[in-house]
Write a protein that holds these residues in place. Structure first.
Motif, short mmCIF file in Angstrom:
data_model
loop_
_atom_site.label_atom_id
_atom_site.label_comp_id
_atom_site.label_asym_id
_atom_site.label_seq_id
_atom_site.Cartn_x
_atom_site.Cartn_y
_atom_site.Cartn_z
N ALA A 7 0.84 -1.20 0.00
CA ALA A 7 0.00 0.00 0.00
C ALA A 7 0.87 1.25 0.00
CB ALA A 7 -0.92 0.01 1.22
N LEU A 8 0.68 2.08 -1.00
CA LEU A 8 1.44 3.33 -1.12
C LEU A 8 0.48 4.47 -1.43
CD1 LEU A 8 4.45 2.36 -3.43
CD2 LEU A 8 4.49 2.70 -0.95
N ASP A 56 -5.02 6.19 5.00
CA ASP A 56 -5.62 4.85 4.92
C ASP A 56 -4.57 3.74 4.87
OD1 ASP A 56 -8.20 5.87 4.96
OD2 ASP A 56 -8.35 5.96 2.78
N ALA A 57 -3.31 4.06 4.63
CA ALA A 57 -2.29 3.01 4.47
C ALA A 57 -2.24 2.08 5.70
CB ALA A 57 -0.92 3.63 4.18
N PRO A 58 -2.22 2.61 6.94
CA PRO A 58 -2.17 1.69 8.09
C PRO A 58 -3.39 0.78 8.17
CG PRO A 58 -1.62 3.92 8.79
CD PRO A 58 -2.13 4.01 7.37
N THR A 59 -4.54 1.27 7.76
CA THR A 59 -5.77 0.47 7.82
C THR A 59 -5.70 -0.70 6.85
OG1 THR A 59 -6.94 2.50 8.39
CG2 THR A 59 -8.29 0.63 7.71
N TYR A 60 -5.25 -0.44 5.62
CA TYR A 60 -5.11 -1.53 4.64
C TYR A 60 -4.16 -2.61 5.15
CZ TYR A 60 -7.93 0.43 0.94
OH TYR A 60 -9.01 0.85 0.21
N VAL A 61 -3.07 -2.17 5.77
CA VAL A 61 -2.07 -3.15 6.24
C VAL A 61 -2.57 -3.84 7.51
CG1 VAL A 61 0.31 -3.47 7.00
CG2 VAL A 61 -0.20 -1.90 5.12
N GLY A 72 3.48 7.75 7.10
CA GLY A 72 4.17 8.75 7.89
C GLY A 72 3.96 8.52 9.38
N ARG A 73 4.96 8.95 10.16
CA ARG A 73 4.83 8.81 11.62
C ARG A 73 3.60 9.56 12.13
NH1 ARG A 73 8.88 11.28 16.16
NH2 ARG A 73 7.99 10.20 17.94
N ASP A 74 3.26 10.68 11.47
CA ASP A 74 2.08 11.46 11.84
C ASP A 74 0.81 10.61 11.71
OD1 ASP A 74 2.75 11.45 9.10
OD2 ASP A 74 1.47 13.17 8.68
N VAL A 75 0.71 9.92 10.57
CA VAL A 75 -0.47 9.08 10.30
C VAL A 75 -0.49 7.88 11.25
CG1 VAL A 75 -1.38 7.48 8.56
CG2 VAL A 75 -0.76 9.83 7.91
N LEU A 76 0.67 7.28 11.47
CA LEU A 76 0.74 6.10 12.35
C LEU A 76 0.39 6.46 13.78
CD1 LEU A 76 3.90 4.46 10.85
CD2 LEU A 76 1.63 3.43 10.99
N TYR A 77 0.79 7.64 14.20
CA TYR A 77 0.49 8.09 15.56
C TYR A 77 -1.02 8.21 15.76
CZ TYR A 77 1.73 10.25 19.95
OH TYR A 77 1.91 10.49 21.29
N ARG A 186 7.55 5.38 7.62
CA ARG A 186 7.96 4.04 8.11
C ARG A 186 7.44 2.97 7.15
NH1 ARG A 186 9.55 5.81 13.60
NH2 ARG A 186 9.81 7.95 12.89
N LEU A 187 8.20 1.87 7.08
CA LEU A 187 7.65 0.67 6.45
C LEU A 187 6.74 0.01 7.46
CD1 LEU A 187 7.85 -1.12 3.87
CD2 LEU A 187 9.43 -2.55 5.18
N ILE A 188 5.54 -0.35 7.04
CA ILE A 188 4.63 -1.06 7.94
C ILE A 188 4.31 -2.43 7.35
CG2 ILE A 188 3.67 0.95 9.10
CD1 ILE A 188 1.34 0.93 7.16
N VAL A 189 4.16 -3.40 8.23
CA VAL A 189 4.02 -4.79 7.79
C VAL A 189 2.89 -5.44 8.58
CG1 VAL A 189 5.22 -6.99 7.48
CG2 VAL A 189 6.53 -4.86 7.45
N ASN A 190 2.01 -6.12 7.88
CA ASN A 190 0.94 -6.88 8.55
C ASN A 190 1.57 -8.04 9.33
OD1 ASN A 190 -0.93 -9.45 8.31
ND2 ASN A 190 -2.26 -7.66 8.45
N GLN A 191 1.21 -8.15 10.59
CA GLN A 191 1.87 -9.13 11.46
C GLN A 191 1.66 -10.56 10.99
OE1 GLN A 191 0.56 -8.07 15.42
NE2 GLN A 191 2.07 -6.42 15.58
#
Ligand code: PRP
Length: 216
Positions: A7-8, A56-61, A72-77, A186-191
């Motif tokens: 997701a990008l 939406d990137a964190p939600t997809y992952v 972004g760290r802002d979005v992840l926070y 950050r790179l985010i990865v589905n656990q």
């Protein structure tokens, strides 16, 4: 065949992630800016990209609709990071989250006097925690963009926003008064994907990690 979905978001994150993907042997088949496609294939048949809004990137992952992503760290926070590994600071899309006010507003005095400030932002959690830690009383007003307009139009006394070059603040007669946090993507990865698709996902993570370290 097992597949990997990444997701990008378009723009700066996409542009600055391209060289990192290239280091992992991944080249998008199309440019999302011009193709307007939301699912983009790559030179590797088992790897595809999905084009999402940055928030939406964190939600997809998190839900596994994408195995990997960049946020972004802002979005992840604001998202909270549930269900995500964040193995690599990619050191891209760097900027700062700051408090900004109109030139001429005596922020220090307002804070010293314990005035209740109206603060407009899209970053509700970061803003709430920042002002709570300082003991400043604020009413937060949620916006979705163009935060700079809020103090100029009388909606708010101050804003919490991202500052990169500072050009947007200057163009609108605003100035930054406090740093909240340094931002980068950050790179985010589905656990679950990291476990179930390890043979596909782990080499991508490692190649990106090497590329980031080479650029450091
Ligand atoms: C960001 C941020 C500021 C601007 C700061 O907006 O919200 O408006 O960049 O950059 P500068 O300091 O280099 O002028 P962005 O363009 O990412 O869009 P957004 O308003 O949708 O967040």
């Amino acid at each position: 065949m097992s597949t990997v979905t990444i997701a990008l978001s378009k723009g700066r994150i996409f542009d600055e992630t391209l060289p990192l993907l290239a280091a992992a042997g991944i080249e998008p088949a199309e440019n999302p800016e011009t193709s307007r496609k939301l699912i983009i294939g790559t030179n590797r048949p088992e790897v595809r990209l999905v084009i999402v809004r940055p928030t939406d990137a964190p939600t997809y992952v998190q839900y596994g609709a994408a195995d990997l992503g960049v946020a972004g760290r802002d979005v992840l926070y604001e998202h909270g990071g549930d269900g995500l590994y964040q193995p690599i600071d990619l050191r891209i899309a760097r900027c700062k989250m700051m408090v900004a006010i109109p030139e001429g507003f005596d922020y220090e005095s307002a804070v010293r006097q314990g005035n209740r400030l109206r603060v407009a932002t899209k970053y509700m959690r970061a803003a709430r925690e920042h002002f709570a830690a300082k003991g400043v009383h604020v009413d937060l007003i949620k916006l979705y963009g163009s935060m700079e307009l809020a103090p100029l139009s009388g909606l708010a006394d101050a804003i919490v926003d991202l500052v990169s070059t500072g050009n947007t603040l200057r163009a609108n007669n605003l100035k930054a008064v406090e740093d909240i946090m340094a931002i980068s993507s950050r790179l985010i990865v589905n656990q679950a994907a990291l476990k179930l698709k390890r043979s596909l996902v782990q080499p991508i993570i490692e190649a990106i990690d090497q590329a980031v370290k080479r650029n450091a």
